[in-house]
Design a protein around this motif. Sequence first.
Motif, PDB file in Angstrom:
ATOM      1  N   GLY A  73       0.786  -1.224   0.000  1.00 55.99           N
ATOM      2  CA  GLY A  73       0.000   0.000   0.000  1.00 55.99           C
ATOM      3  C   GLY A  73       0.824   1.283   0.000  1.00 55.99           C
ATOM      4  N   ARG A  74       2.126   1.180  -0.232  1.00 60.57           N
ATOM      5  CA  ARG A  74       2.974   2.378  -0.275  1.00 60.57           C
ATOM      6  C   ARG A  74       2.862   3.053  -1.642  1.00 60.57           C
ATOM      7  N   ASP A  75       2.877   4.376  -1.618  1.00 62.46           N
ATOM      8  CA  ASP A  75       2.812   5.183  -2.840  1.00 62.46           C
ATOM      9  C   ASP A  75       4.253   5.342  -3.339  1.00 62.46           C
ATOM     10  N   ILE A  76       4.590   4.614  -4.408  1.00 67.31           N
ATOM     11  CA  ILE A  76       5.986   4.595  -4.854  1.00 67.31           C
ATOM     12  C   ILE A  76       6.091   4.967  -6.332  1.00 67.31           C
ATOM     13  N   ALA A  77       7.300   5.264  -6.773  1.00 68.82           N
ATOM     14  CA  ALA A  77       7.500   5.633  -8.173  1.00 68.82           C
ATOM     15  C   ALA A  77       8.921   5.298  -8.610  1.00 68.82           C
ATOM     16  N   LEU A  78       9.058   5.044  -9.909  1.00 69.07           N
ATOM     17  CA  LEU A  78      10.380   4.844 -10.491  1.00 69.07           C
ATOM     18  C   LEU A  78      11.067   6.199 -10.619  1.00 69.07           C
ATOM     19  N   ARG A  79      12.370   6.239 -10.408  1.00 63.11           N
ATOM     20  CA  ARG A  79      13.062   7.539 -10.429  1.00 63.11           C
ATOM     21  C   ARG A  79      12.929   8.197 -11.806  1.00 63.11           C
ATOM     22  N   TYR A  80      12.892   9.523 -11.775  1.00 70.99           N
ATOM     23  CA  TYR A  80      12.682  10.341 -12.968  1.00 70.99           C
ATOM     24  C   TYR A  80      14.015  10.893 -13.446  1.00 70.99           C
ATOM     25  N   ASP A  81      14.922  11.062 -12.516  1.00 66.34           N
ATOM     26  CA  ASP A  81      16.292  11.458 -12.849  1.00 66.34           C
ATOM     27  C   ASP A  81      17.211  10.970 -11.732  1.00 66.34           C
ATOM     28  N   LEU A  82      18.482  11.345 -11.785  1.00 68.74           N
ATOM     29  CA  LEU A  82      19.414  10.899 -10.743  1.00 68.74           C
ATOM     30  C   LEU A  82      19.727  12.005  -9.747  1.00 68.74           C
ATOM     31  N   THR A  83      19.219  13.205 -10.022  1.00 67.24           N
ATOM     32  CA  THR A  83      19.564  14.354  -9.185  1.00 67.24           C
ATOM     33  C   THR A  83      18.770  14.366  -7.880  1.00 67.24           C
ATOM     34  N   VAL A  84      17.458  14.140  -7.989  1.00 66.53           N
ATOM     35  CA  VAL A  84      16.635  14.148  -6.777  1.00 66.53           C
ATOM     36  C   VAL A  84      17.024  12.987  -5.846  1.00 66.53           C
ATOM     37  N   PRO A  85      17.249  11.768  -6.372  1.00 67.05           N
ATOM     38  CA  PRO A  85      17.747  10.712  -5.477  1.00 67.05           C
ATOM     39  C   PRO A  85      19.086  11.090  -4.810  1.00 67.05           C
ATOM     40  N   LEU A  86      19.949  11.803  -5.526  1.00 69.25           N
ATOM     41  CA  LEU A  86      21.204  12.258  -4.914  1.00 69.25           C
ATOM     42  C   LEU A  86      20.902  13.214  -3.763  1.00 69.25           C
ATOM     43  N   ALA A  87      19.984  14.139  -4.007  1.00 71.42           N
ATOM     44  CA  ALA A  87      19.609  15.087  -2.958  1.00 71.42           C
ATOM     45  C   ALA A  87      19.070  14.324  -1.742  1.00 71.42           C
ATOM     46  N   ARG A  88      18.264  13.305  -1.993  1.00 69.66           N
ATOM     47  CA  ARG A  88      17.718  12.494  -0.901  1.00 69.66           C
ATOM     48  C   ARG A  88      18.844  11.822  -0.110  1.00 69.66           C
ATOM     49  N   VAL A  89      19.812  11.261  -0.828  1.00 69.17           N
ATOM     50  CA  VAL A  89      20.930  10.575  -0.168  1.00 69.17           C
ATOM     51  C   VAL A  89      21.721  11.545   0.698  1.00 69.17           C
ATOM     52  N   VAL A  90      22.018  12.716   0.157  1.00 68.44           N
ATOM     53  CA  VAL A  90      22.818  13.692   0.907  1.00 68.44           C
ATOM     54  C   VAL A  90      22.063  14.145   2.162  1.00 68.44           C
ATOM     55  N   ALA A  91      20.757  14.314   2.013  1.00 67.24           N
ATOM     56  CA  ALA A  91      19.961  14.735   3.166  1.00 67.24           C
ATOM     57  C   ALA A  91      19.930  13.648   4.236  1.00 67.24           C
ATOM     58  N   GLN A  92      19.962  12.398   3.781  1.00 71.35           N
ATOM     59  CA  GLN A  92      19.839  11.275   4.702  1.00 71.35           C
ATOM     60  C   GLN A  92      21.166  10.936   5.385  1.00 71.35           C
ATOM     61  N   HIS A  93      22.261  11.249   4.729  1.00 71.96           N
ATOM     62  CA  HIS A  93      23.581  10.893   5.267  1.00 71.96           C
ATOM     63  C   HIS A  93      24.383  12.160   5.492  1.00 71.96           C
ATOM     64  N   ARG A  94      24.170  12.792   6.626  1.00 71.10           N
ATOM     65  CA  ARG A  94      24.790  14.083   6.899  1.00 71.10           C
ATOM     66  C   ARG A  94      26.280  13.957   7.176  1.00 71.10           C
ATOM     67  N   ASP A  95      26.787  12.697   7.269  1.00 73.30           N
ATOM     68  CA  ASP A  95      28.199  12.508   7.584  1.00 73.30           C
ATOM     69  C   ASP A  95      29.068  12.314   6.340  1.00 73.30           C
ATOM     70  N   LEU A  96      28.487  12.473   5.166  1.00 75.43           N
ATOM     71  CA  LEU A  96      29.291  12.351   3.943  1.00 75.43           C
ATOM     72  C   LEU A  96      30.332  13.466   3.920  1.00 75.43           C
ATOM     73  N   GLU A  97      31.541  13.123   3.478  1.00 77.66           N
ATOM     74  CA  GLU A  97      32.580  14.138   3.364  1.00 77.66           C
ATOM     75  C   GLU A  97      32.200  15.113   2.255  1.00 77.66           C
ATOM     76  N   VAL A  98      32.203  16.427   2.550  1.00 79.75           N
ATOM     77  CA  VAL A  98      31.975  17.410   1.495  1.00 79.75           C
ATOM     78  C   VAL A  98      33.276  18.160   1.221  1.00 79.75           C
ATOM     79  N   PRO A  99      33.520  18.622   0.006  1.00 79.57           N
ATOM     80  CA  PRO A  99      32.691  18.411  -1.176  1.00 79.57           C
ATOM     81  C   PRO A  99      32.520  16.927  -1.501  1.00 79.57           C
ATOM     82  N   PHE A 100      31.277  16.557  -1.797  1.00 87.19           N
ATOM     83  CA  PHE A 100      30.943  15.182  -2.122  1.00 87.19           C
ATOM     84  C   PHE A 100      30.822  15.093  -3.636  1.00 87.19           C
ATOM     85  N   ARG A 101      31.762  14.363  -4.234  1.00 89.26           N
ATOM     86  CA  ARG A 101      31.749  14.194  -5.694  1.00 89.26           C
ATOM     87  C   ARG A 101      31.250  12.798  -5.983  1.00 89.26           C
ATOM     88  N   ARG A 102      30.142  12.694  -6.703  1.00 88.32           N
ATOM     89  CA  ARG A 102      29.692  11.346  -7.043  1.00 88.32           C
ATOM     90  C   ARG A 102      29.301  11.281  -8.510  1.00 88.32           C
TER      91      ARG A 102
END
Lengths: 433, 433
Positions: A73-102
């Motif tokens: 019953g979860r409202d889910i979707a296939l990714r539309y690009d790679l930028t928003v998932p990157l933003a999600r990852v960075v928001a979720q993992h605040r301990d990533l070394e910045v500048p973060f180049r991926r």
Amino acid sequence: MATVQARVLKGFRDYLPTADIPRQQVLRTITEVFESFGFAPLTTPALEYAEVLLGKYGDEGDKLLYRFEDNGGRDIALRYDLTVPLARVVAQHRDLEVPFRRYQVAPVWRAEKPGKGRFREFLQCDVDVVGEPSIRADAECLTVGLQVMRALGVPGVVARVNNRKILDGLLDGLGVDGTERRHSVLRIVDKLPKIGREGVSRELGEAVGLDAAAQERLFAFLELDASQGLEGVEAVVGSTEQGRLGVEELSELLSLMGDAGLGEQVEVDLSIARGLDYYTGTIYETFVLGHESYGSVMSGGRYDTLLGMFLKNSTPAVGISVGVDRLLSLLTEIGLVEGRSGAADVFAVLFDATGYGALQRAAQKLREVGVKVEVSLKPTKLGKQLRYAERKGYRWVLIAGSEELERDELGLKDLTTGEQRTATLDEIPSLVR
Amino acid sequence: MATVQARVLKGFRDYLPTADIPRQQVLRTITEVFESFGFAPLTTPALEYAEVLLGKYGDEGDKLLYRFEDNGGRDIALRYDLTVPLARVVAQHRDLEVPFRRYQVAPVWRAEKPGKGRFREFLQCDVDVVGEPSIRADAECLTVGLQVMRALGVPGVVARVNNRKILDGLLDGLGVDGTERRHSVLRIVDKLPKIGREGVSRELGEAVGLDAAAQERLFAFLELDASQGLEGVEAVVGSTEQGRLGVEELSELLSLMGDAGLGEQVEVDLSIARGLDYYTGTIYETFVLGHESYGSVMSGGRYDTLLGMFLKNSTPAVGISVGVDRLLSLLTEIGLVEGRSGAADVFAVLFDATGYGALQRAAQKLREVGVKVEVSLKPTKLGKQLRYAERKGYRWVLIAGSEELERDELGLKDLTTGEQRTATLDEIPSLVR
């Protein structure tokens, strides 16, 4: 069980070996260049919570999501690009070394109306730098992109750059206000190469209600020649804070690209707007001279506020995306990729079934020194095996029965000339290179 | 816009650079070995018509599909494995050269209950040979698989092989008939390592109604020691056509693997059944000695009738799938992968913003001879930049301001020893290798 029709969904593609062999080679080159700059791989899921993706691509984008309810019953979707998932990852993992180049090379899905060159599943190849506000990051992304083009051997590459802040200053001057209205103007301007000045003019009148005088000023600006400097631009937008900042950033980008020895490949184009809402600074598009009809083969920009959708304190970010589909079509057109379905360097003929083990062992010795060998599985007549090798695009054929293998006197045939010579196993690597 | 919670769906994973750098290296090694045997890449869409996938994985599999209706009302699903899409491609493109050797490395999706080591999205790495009935194809797939393990440096790899036709002969002898009932027995037997003899016995009684005497014969057979030859197996199943064929095929496979010099890594295990319905001949599983708890790290088999679901005339096929997730956990446990988030070989310190261009140009010279260089974007204090490099797992740091670059007297610091030396740009490649 009943026979099912074997078919692929409209807007989706199979890449058979003939197309996929050069494609994988191109992808390997791209990721090698990405890594040579220290960009690290990041892999995110194909599926995301719909709310993570919604509202990032405009209303039009939301409608194009492959969105559904999963078994739980979860409202889910296939990714539309790679930028928003990157933003999600960075928001979720605040301990990533910045500048973060991926970098990320992965398919994305959009329920577009399929058409020529428009697919519902296509690959994106992105590099992004997160956490660095300086224009050095903008320059680095563009440098990586241009080095990719060089590594692929694409001739006549020109990056056209602009800055959203300049366009913001312009819109301020024209009195266009309201985020949605401003984004509409940018999206319409973005269609200039496709629908021409008249089309843009009509849409600007209809959708945004921009009057003739304002349109006149807009077009005059978009057509400004900035090749000799940004003074003319500054004259128009320099009175606004955003406009002044934009000119400064663009000027710094040009200077850094010059320092990197890539100045000649970078041009200012004030009419570049980019369709996506989330850009805030530098924007880039890249064209191949003489092949402008392919559209931009590499695009991107700075999006300093996107991460604020997930975070209290936003984080600056900039990135560029290589358009592999377009590049592959273009490389094929200019003859830089060859279509063959044989993935190895050498095809090894099998004379009789009992000799298979010895042949496979000899082949393995070649593999261990970097020569790829497809061993025939069918001990059919020599001519038949040669024709199979030829159809698969092989140049080199190893012709050796058990006795020849034992004596280490192998036959090596060049299918392009028809010549055959005798060689030892040790000699083959240098002969086929 | 409102802030959205940054989170990933249960059963799905992000691979951050520390995990993804070794993962991409492992994938590159795997595809290199695949290609060294002449397997060519094939890429198929993530989404398929649901009917293409339904009925191939048993009722249980059908329930695990991510299946939904798209905007156009089509009944579609995310792929469950790479084998059925391959079958679809072969059925659709009758002009492919056979034997058709292809590899595919791509994610698949299954709506499983997530648990330790069980994910809803995971990568499959498959090689298959389509169109070749001879056991040479079975041997080649296993050989490729074992060479992958060797290339990855996995020690103590043992492939356990069996043949579905032998199990068919056994089931004939036990009087188990009906496709569904026979598949049930195989799926239950397949759980032997997990639920033990008692569990299997209980399920065989409950689900298939197999009586004690038949069970006794079944277990006696599964535990037969075939290390000295297949005579004992032949004694039990040789009276049936299928059983006799199975013994013949298995015997030929063993002999071919011996010829390839890999005989010591291959053992017969009559209790290997494999869960999937579509296998018809050879079946393989692969274990790492001392790490059996990871389960099979590479599995597959022959499926000569699967393509008949799409075609009037079926085509023989055999393949093997490398379990990358399990291999990566295992390689990490035995210390064969290092976790670092820096993707380059060298980190180049930036002393002041104006020196960025010169540093980037020097870095590019190194990249062109194969040294990956991450150029610092932040001209902060030296100590701070060194700590950033250290946290990212870098060993080599390039320390050179504009003057040093001009004189070609660069500082190269080894962070593992703390030693620093002076070197020219030309000397650096050999020093950091």
